[in-house]
Design an enzyme around this catalytic site. Structure first.
Site, PDB file in Angstrom:
ATOM      1  N   GLY A  15       0.817  -1.213   0.000  1.00  0.00           N
ATOM      2  CA  GLY A  15       0.000   0.000   0.000  1.00  0.00           C
ATOM      3  C   GLY A  15       0.849   1.261   0.000  1.00  0.00           C
ATOM      4  N   THR A 101      -4.652   0.878  10.685  1.00  0.00           N
ATOM      5  CA  THR A 101      -5.743   0.434   9.811  1.00  0.00           C
ATOM      6  C   THR A 101      -7.031   1.141  10.203  1.00  0.00           C
ATOM      7  OG1 THR A 101      -4.698  -1.731   9.604  1.00  0.00           O
ATOM      8  CG2 THR A 101      -7.029  -1.566   8.987  1.00  0.00           C
ATOM      9  N   ASN A 126      -4.879   8.546  12.900  1.00  0.00           N
ATOM     10  CA  ASN A 126      -3.964   9.472  12.241  1.00  0.00           C
ATOM     11  C   ASN A 126      -2.689   9.553  13.081  1.00  0.00           C
ATOM     12  OD1 ASN A 126      -2.603  11.912  11.345  1.00  0.00           O
ATOM     13  ND2 ASN A 126      -4.505  12.484  10.331  1.00  0.00           N
ATOM     14  N   HIS A 157      -8.665  17.217   0.972  1.00  0.00           N
ATOM     15  CA  HIS A 157      -7.888  16.034   0.631  1.00  0.00           C
ATOM     16  C   HIS A 157      -7.894  15.842  -0.884  1.00  0.00           C
ATOM     17  CE1 HIS A 157      -8.153  14.935   4.909  1.00  0.00           C
ATOM     18  NE2 HIS A 157      -7.133  14.133   4.669  1.00  0.00           N
ATOM     19  N   LYS A 161      -9.881  10.525  -2.395  1.00  0.00           N
ATOM     20  CA  LYS A 161     -10.390  10.147  -1.080  1.00  0.00           C
ATOM     21  C   LYS A 161     -11.906   9.973  -1.141  1.00  0.00           C
ATOM     22  CE  LYS A 161     -10.133  11.384   3.821  1.00  0.00           C
ATOM     23  NZ  LYS A 161      -9.648  10.034   4.209  1.00  0.00           N
ATOM     24  N   GLY A 167     -12.104  11.296   8.532  1.00  0.00           N
ATOM     25  CA  GLY A 167     -12.174  10.795   9.898  1.00  0.00           C
ATOM     26  C   GLY A 167     -11.428  11.683  10.867  1.00  0.00           C
ATOM     27  N   THR A 168     -10.329  12.275  10.404  1.00  0.00           N
ATOM     28  CA  THR A 168      -9.563  13.181  11.260  1.00  0.00           C
ATOM     29  C   THR A 168     -10.364  14.438  11.570  1.00  0.00           C
ATOM     30  OG1 THR A 168      -7.463  12.376  10.378  1.00  0.00           O
ATOM     31  CG2 THR A 168      -7.454  14.547  11.419  1.00  0.00           C
TER      32      THR A 168
END
Length: 270
Positions: A15, A101, A126, A157, A161, A167-168
């Site tokens: 990844g 993850t 993060n 972003h 995305k 999420g942050t």
């Protein structure tokens, strides 16, 4: 006295985060690449990890089986479906685990908590050191400013995305809500287009922008009468997340069992 080299096992090696981690470990003076693991059947299996990351060969081949060794630390940025297997392997061999993850289930969260009873586990959505500090500052500011100041947050972003807001961003909004005695799920707003009313003092706006190649930008604004405070973090390179995870790995290697986060790693935990 010569510093002990810490062996890093990277899970999710193919990844974007995996290859970034490989490069960061290869460029480090105190870390060594112990193993690289990716999903079975993937095109990178059997390839040299250095070549996979666009670097010289390391002699470490990418495999499809996690076999942690004593003295190593596992850094896992793979997929949720592999989490349970990876956690159990670390527990079985008594190896610290750093896990970034995302999209984990409640069962996965419970498994991490149970693992923390026997090994050090650092879990964060993060791993940016700057974002961790921003979360801390968001709570301090919200508590100090009080309800007269309104909180708004936007993030940017890259075009690829899929989730928005990030999420942050939601975690930052949650930090503001918690510090000011609000329940984030009740006051969060991600779309005002159909409300047809003025803003309320309780709500926290969280909005996502998408485009270009930005690894991530987050700006939290506190707006008062005649003045405004802005807290901004801009990620210029995905490597910052890898560096944060490896900082956590160095820290976890010397810790007792427990479930930790980046606040613990940076000494910010209450």
């Amino acid at each position: 006295m010569k510093q002990r080299m810490i062996s890093i096992i990277i899970v999710g090696a193919r990844g974007r985060m995996g290859t970034t981690l490989i490069r960061e470990v290869m460029g480090s003076d105190d870390l060594t690449l112990g193993a690289c693991v990716d999903r079975s059947g993937g095109p990178g299996i059997g390839q040299d990890a250095g070549r996979l990351a666009g670097r010289p060969d390391t002699g470490v081949l990418v495999t499809d089986e996690l076999k942690p060794r004593r003295g190593s630390v596992v850094v896992d940025f793979s997929l949720p479906k592999a989490t349970a297997t990876n956690v159990r392997a670390c527990v079985e061999h008594g190896i610290p685990l750093i896990i970034g993850t995302t999209g984990l289930s409640e069962d996965d969260d419970k498994l991490l908590a149970e693992a923390g009873e026997s090994i050090p586990v650092v879990y964060a959505a993060n791993f940016s050191v700057g974002i961790t500090l921003l979360l801390q500052l968001a709570g301090i500011a919200a508590a100090a400013l009080g309800p007269q100041w309104e909180a708004e947050l936007f993030e940017l972003h890259h075009r690829f995305k899929r989730d928005a807001p990030s999420g942050t961003a939601l975690r930052i909004g949650q930090a503001v809500a918690e510090a000011s005695g609000r329940k984030f799920s009740e006051v969060a707003l991600t779309d005002r287009s159909t409300l047809g009313r003025p803003r309320t003092s309780e709500e926290i706006g969280v909005f996502g922008l998408r485009g270009g190649d930005s690894p991530g930008e987050h700006t939290l604004m506190f707006l008062g009468e005649g003045e405004r405070i802005e807290l901004t973090h801009r990620a210029g390179d995905r490597a910052i997340f890898a560096r944060g995870a490896l900082r956590a790995a160095r820290w976890a290697a010397a810790q007792p069992p427990g479930l930790y986060d980046m606040f613990d790693v940076l000494g910010l935990a209450e």
